[in-house]
Design a protein around this motif. Structure first.
Motif, PDB file in Angstrom:
ATOM      1  N   ALA A   1      56.461  19.811  63.421  1.00 22.55           N
ATOM      2  CA  ALA A   1      56.118  20.060  62.097  1.00 22.55           C
ATOM      3  C   ALA A   1      57.579  19.393  61.345  1.00 22.55           C
ATOM      4  CB  ALA A   1      56.455  21.631  61.950  1.00 22.55           C
ATOM      5  N   GLN A   2      57.142  18.440  60.489  1.00 19.05           N
ATOM      6  CA  GLN A   2      58.260  18.103  59.615  1.00 19.05           C
ATOM      7  C   GLN A   2      58.678  18.964  58.381  1.00 19.05           C
ATOM      8  OE1 GLN A   2      60.014  15.123  60.381  1.00 19.05           O
ATOM      9  NE2 GLN A   2      58.715  14.798  61.918  1.00 19.05           N
TER      10      GLN A   2
ATOM     11  N   ILE B   1      58.798  24.082  58.141  1.00 13.65           N
ATOM     12  CA  ILE B   1      57.362  24.412  58.386  1.00 13.65           C
ATOM     13  C   ILE B   1      57.622  24.637  59.895  1.00 13.65           C
ATOM     14  CG2 ILE B   1      55.021  24.062  58.555  1.00 13.65           C
ATOM     15  CD1 ILE B   1      55.974  22.461  55.874  1.00 13.65           C
ATOM     16  N   ARG B   2      57.173  25.798  60.469  1.00 12.17           N
ATOM     17  CA  ARG B   2      56.973  25.937  61.753  1.00 12.17           C
ATOM     18  C   ARG B   2      55.717  26.349  62.357  1.00 12.17           C
ATOM     19  NH1 ARG B   2      57.027  31.417  63.523  1.00 12.17           N
ATOM     20  NH2 ARG B   2      57.473  32.754  61.877  1.00 12.17           N
ATOM     21  N   ALA B   3      55.521  25.748  63.172  1.00 14.79           N
ATOM     22  CA  ALA B   3      54.032  25.733  63.744  1.00 14.79           C
ATOM     23  C   ALA B   3      53.893  27.243  64.850  1.00 14.79           C
ATOM     24  CB  ALA B   3      53.542  24.905  64.624  1.00 14.79           C
ATOM     25  N   PRO B   4      52.897  28.164  64.566  1.00  8.39           N
ATOM     26  CA  PRO B   4      53.001  29.098  65.636  1.00  8.39           C
ATOM     27  C   PRO B   4      53.094  28.541  67.222  1.00  8.39           C
ATOM     28  CG  PRO B   4      50.832  28.860  64.730  1.00  8.39           C
ATOM     29  CD  PRO B   4      51.793  27.939  64.146  1.00  8.39           C
ATOM     30  N   THR B   5      54.048  29.441  68.002  1.00  5.07           N
ATOM     31  CA  THR B   5      54.139  29.250  69.294  1.00  5.07           C
ATOM     32  C   THR B   5      52.978  29.481  70.155  1.00  5.07           C
ATOM     33  OG1 THR B   5      56.533  29.846  68.890  1.00  5.07           O
ATOM     34  CG2 THR B   5      55.638  29.890  71.088  1.00  5.07           C
ATOM     35  N   PRO B   6      52.435  28.743  71.106  1.00  4.83           N
ATOM     36  CA  PRO B   6      51.199  29.035  71.741  1.00  4.83           C
ATOM     37  C   PRO B   6      51.254  30.278  72.608  1.00  4.83           C
ATOM     38  CG  PRO B   6      51.877  26.653  71.890  1.00  4.83           C
ATOM     39  CD  PRO B   6      52.773  27.410  71.319  1.00  4.83           C
TER      40      PRO B   6
END
Length: 73
Positions: free
Chosen positions: A26-27, A43-48
């Protein structure tokens, strides 16, 4: 239903059938300021494997915390 409508609806539903694309990294979002500077918003993506679901609007904004109207006034 004619053939054109069936083809058009199939093409329109294609993104919904494939699902979201995986995100590599995520940039940060860079927003320009009026004074000429910039602000970086991470911006952080949800951790799998985690259950980081967005909060439900009904749960966060329930009517039980609202001030009731006093009709005797």
């Amino acid at each position: 239903m004619n053939r054109f409508v069936r083809i058009a609806t199939g093409i329109a539903l294609l993104p919904a059938m494939t699902g979201p694309l995986p995100v590599a990294a995520a940039q940060p979002l860079v927003a320009p300021l009026c004074s000429g500077g910039t602000v970086q918003i991470p911006i952080r993506a949800p951790t799998p494997g985690t259950s980081e679901a967005p909060c439900c609007a009904k749960g966060c904004h329930s009517g039980s915390r609202r001030k009731r109207l006093d009709r005797t006034q």
